[in-house]
Design an enzyme around this catalytic site. Sequence first.
Site, PDB file in Angstrom:
ATOM      1  N   TYR A   1       7.318  -3.532  -2.295  1.00 53.91           N
ATOM      2  CA  TYR A   1       6.089  -3.847  -1.791  1.00 53.91           C
ATOM      3  C   TYR A   1       5.386  -4.748  -3.605  1.00 53.91           C
ATOM      4  O   TYR A   1       6.356  -3.636  -5.132  1.00 53.91           O
ATOM      5  CB  TYR A   1       4.703  -2.855  -2.261  1.00 53.91           C
ATOM      6  CG  TYR A   1       3.783  -2.949  -1.889  1.00 53.91           C
ATOM      7  CD1 TYR A   1       3.516  -3.598  -0.525  1.00 53.91           C
ATOM      8  CD2 TYR A   1       2.627  -2.420  -2.604  1.00 53.91           C
ATOM      9  CE1 TYR A   1       1.807  -3.298  -0.441  1.00 53.91           C
ATOM     10  CE2 TYR A   1       1.617  -2.493  -2.488  1.00 53.91           C
ATOM     11  CZ  TYR A   1       0.590  -2.969  -1.619  1.00 53.91           C
ATOM     12  OH  TYR A   1      -0.612  -2.986  -0.930  1.00 53.91           O
TER      13      TYR A   1
ATOM     14  N   ASP B   1      10.717   5.151  -1.552  1.00 53.23           N
ATOM     15  CA  ASP B   1       9.230   4.685  -0.212  1.00 53.23           C
ATOM     16  C   ASP B   1       9.412   4.021   1.158  1.00 53.23           C
ATOM     17  O   ASP B   1      10.204   3.265   1.672  1.00 53.23           O
ATOM     18  CB  ASP B   1       8.396   3.288  -0.575  1.00 53.23           C
ATOM     19  CG  ASP B   1       7.307   3.376  -0.948  1.00 53.23           C
ATOM     20  OD1 ASP B   1       6.702   3.464   0.580  1.00 53.23           O
ATOM     21  OD2 ASP B   1       6.515   1.806  -0.748  1.00 53.23           O
TER      22      ASP B   1
ATOM     23  N   ARG C   1     -10.027  19.655  -7.029  1.00 51.34           N
ATOM     24  CA  ARG C   1      -8.591  18.441  -7.512  1.00 51.34           C
ATOM     25  C   ARG C   1      -6.834  19.153  -7.611  1.00 51.34           C
ATOM     26  O   ARG C   1      -6.529  19.231  -7.744  1.00 51.34           O
ATOM     27  CB  ARG C   1      -9.066  18.301  -8.998  1.00 51.34           C
ATOM     28  CG  ARG C   1      -8.230  17.489  -9.820  1.00 51.34           C
ATOM     29  CD  ARG C   1      -8.425  16.914 -11.135  1.00 51.34           C
ATOM     30  NE  ARG C   1      -7.910  17.948 -11.804  1.00 51.34           N
ATOM     31  CZ  ARG C   1      -8.834  18.371 -13.140  1.00 51.34           C
ATOM     32  NH1 ARG C   1      -9.911  18.051 -12.786  1.00 51.34           N
ATOM     33  NH2 ARG C   1      -8.137  19.320 -13.553  1.00 51.34           N
TER      34      ARG C   1
ATOM     35  N   LYS D   1      -0.829   2.622   5.965  1.00 45.64           N
ATOM     36  CA  LYS D   1      -0.490   2.644   6.738  1.00 45.64           C
ATOM     37  C   LYS D   1      -0.355   3.407   8.273  1.00 45.64           C
ATOM     38  O   LYS D   1      -1.067   3.739   9.385  1.00 45.64           O
ATOM     39  CB  LYS D   1       0.962   1.918   6.102  1.00 45.64           C
ATOM     40  CG  LYS D   1       0.928   1.405   4.754  1.00 45.64           C
ATOM     41  CD  LYS D   1      -0.033  -0.080   5.042  1.00 45.64           C
ATOM     42  CE  LYS D   1      -0.583  -0.294   3.847  1.00 45.64           C
ATOM     43  NZ  LYS D   1       0.337  -0.479   2.374  1.00 45.64           N
TER      44      LYS D   1
HETATM   45  C1  LIG Z   1       0.596  -0.507   1.594  1.00 47.05           C
HETATM   46  C2  LIG Z   1       2.490   0.074   0.657  1.00 47.05           C
HETATM   47  C3  LIG Z   1       1.583   1.073  -0.863  1.00 47.05           C
HETATM   48  C4  LIG Z   1       0.735   0.153  -1.272  1.00 47.05           C
HETATM   49  O1  LIG Z   1      -0.455   1.539  -0.325  1.00 47.05           O
HETATM   50  P1  LIG Z   1      -1.597   1.644  -0.705  1.00 47.05           P
HETATM   51  O2  LIG Z   1      -1.877   2.883   0.298  1.00 47.05           O
HETATM   52  O3  LIG Z   1      -2.551   0.069  -0.049  1.00 47.05           O
HETATM   53  O4  LIG Z   1      -1.773   2.053  -2.329  1.00 47.05           O
HETATM   54  C5  LIG Z   1       3.485   0.870  -1.371  1.00 47.05           C
HETATM   55  N1  LIG Z   1       4.318   0.527  -0.846  1.00 47.05           N
HETATM   56  C6  LIG Z   1       4.390  -0.036   0.790  1.00 47.05           C
HETATM   57  C7  LIG Z   1       5.840  -0.071   1.564  1.00 47.05           C
HETATM   58  C8  LIG Z   1       3.796  -0.558   1.044  1.00 47.05           C
HETATM   59  O5  LIG Z   1       3.015  -0.882   2.506  1.00 47.05           O
END
Ligand SMILES: *Cc1c(COP(=O)(O)O)cnc(C)c1O
Length: 392
Positions: free
Chosen positions: A109, A182, A55, A207
């Site tokens: 998102y 992000d 952890r 992604k």
């Molecule tokens: C998919 C996504 C998230 C969330 O990510 P997860 O891996 O699904 O938890 C956050 N921000 C953006 C821009 C995303 O495309």
Amino acid sequence: MKIETKMVHSGDRRKAGDYVPVTTPIYTASSYFYDSMDQLDRVFGREEKGQSYSRYDNPTTNALEDLVTELEGGHGAVACASGMSALHLALLAALLDRPRRVVAANALYGATTNLLMNILGPLGIETTFVDVCDLTAVEAAVGEAKAGVLLMETVSNPLLRVGAMDKIAEIAKRAGAPLVVDNTFATPLLVRPLELGASIVVHSATKYLAGHGDVLGGVIVAGESHFDTIKILSRTVGPTMSPFESYLTMRGIKTLALRVERQCANACKVASWLASHPKVDRVYFTGDPAHPDADTISRLFPKSLYGAMVAFELKGAGREGVFRFMERLQMIVRATSLGDVHTMMLYPAMSSHRDLAPKQRERLGIRDNLVRVSIGIEAAEDIIADLDQAMG
Ligand SMILES: *Cc1c(COP(=O)(O)O)cnc(C)c1O
């Protein structure tokens, strides 16, 4: 070293005893021991870098964290079990010693908006939403709300707007509030927010970073001012990425530059084909010279790498028309998520923006005939051919 080279080499080839593995293995052990109790004591006390409990640290996950730290130009990183757990941890860390107020982009998102409104809200953390493409509005909102933290995405979803991150970082700095970005849609190949003045960068590794549709993960990268807090929180709360996912993400990143370059080139071809199609109303693409944020994009993005997300409106189609169009797709995958090697299409009104009232969607400019495509690495001709036959 150029970023393409770092993607292949950084994080790997740590000494493991007498030998050095060429690529980082998957360490599944949950705990570690040392011959010397004094050494274990120093590792537990964080006076010496090392492994004690998964952890806290894990060699495979640490290698991925070192890699992403290098790519984003940060001080350190924490890999998380999902993009959402990374965002949650980043906001918590940023707000720990700050006024409990967030100024956030009004196009985020869906789950991020949910986190702000329905989880942080009831905990007493207020969020003001603002159009990050309007710097005057950002400045006013930051002043009025006495923001503790600013939150934005490099590229908004699904209309692909790009706020002037460098200028927003200056506003944040003047207000003494950290800017959390992000950077999932852009990847560090296109934009490195820490270099533009952001304090914390978050990725959904699910992604582009992992890129093959087989990982759920997230990464937080921070500058020196926030890394320790993030690490301490992560050690306590434990939203950490599992070693197998860390391995897959690292393996994915080795080809990130190749994939994203191809995806961006394909996106340019698909977007210009769509723009001249009689059944298409409007195309949203960051490489469009007539994009409303074209100046910002040409200042912040590298030449000819504008991103690989394309959205478009089907002329005269309603929900039914979009459903029939998407059902006719033969190669393009009808699925949520983005950034994978395969091209994917999503219907925002049904998925990411489902919970909004139709009026609210309309106000955000998300019409019922809008679809979003994440362009893959296939031959551009085949992506175009599939779209063409599905248009009927
Ligand atoms: C998919 C996504 C998230 C969330 O990510 P997860 O891996 O699904 O938890 C956050 N921000 C953006 C821009 C995303 O495309």
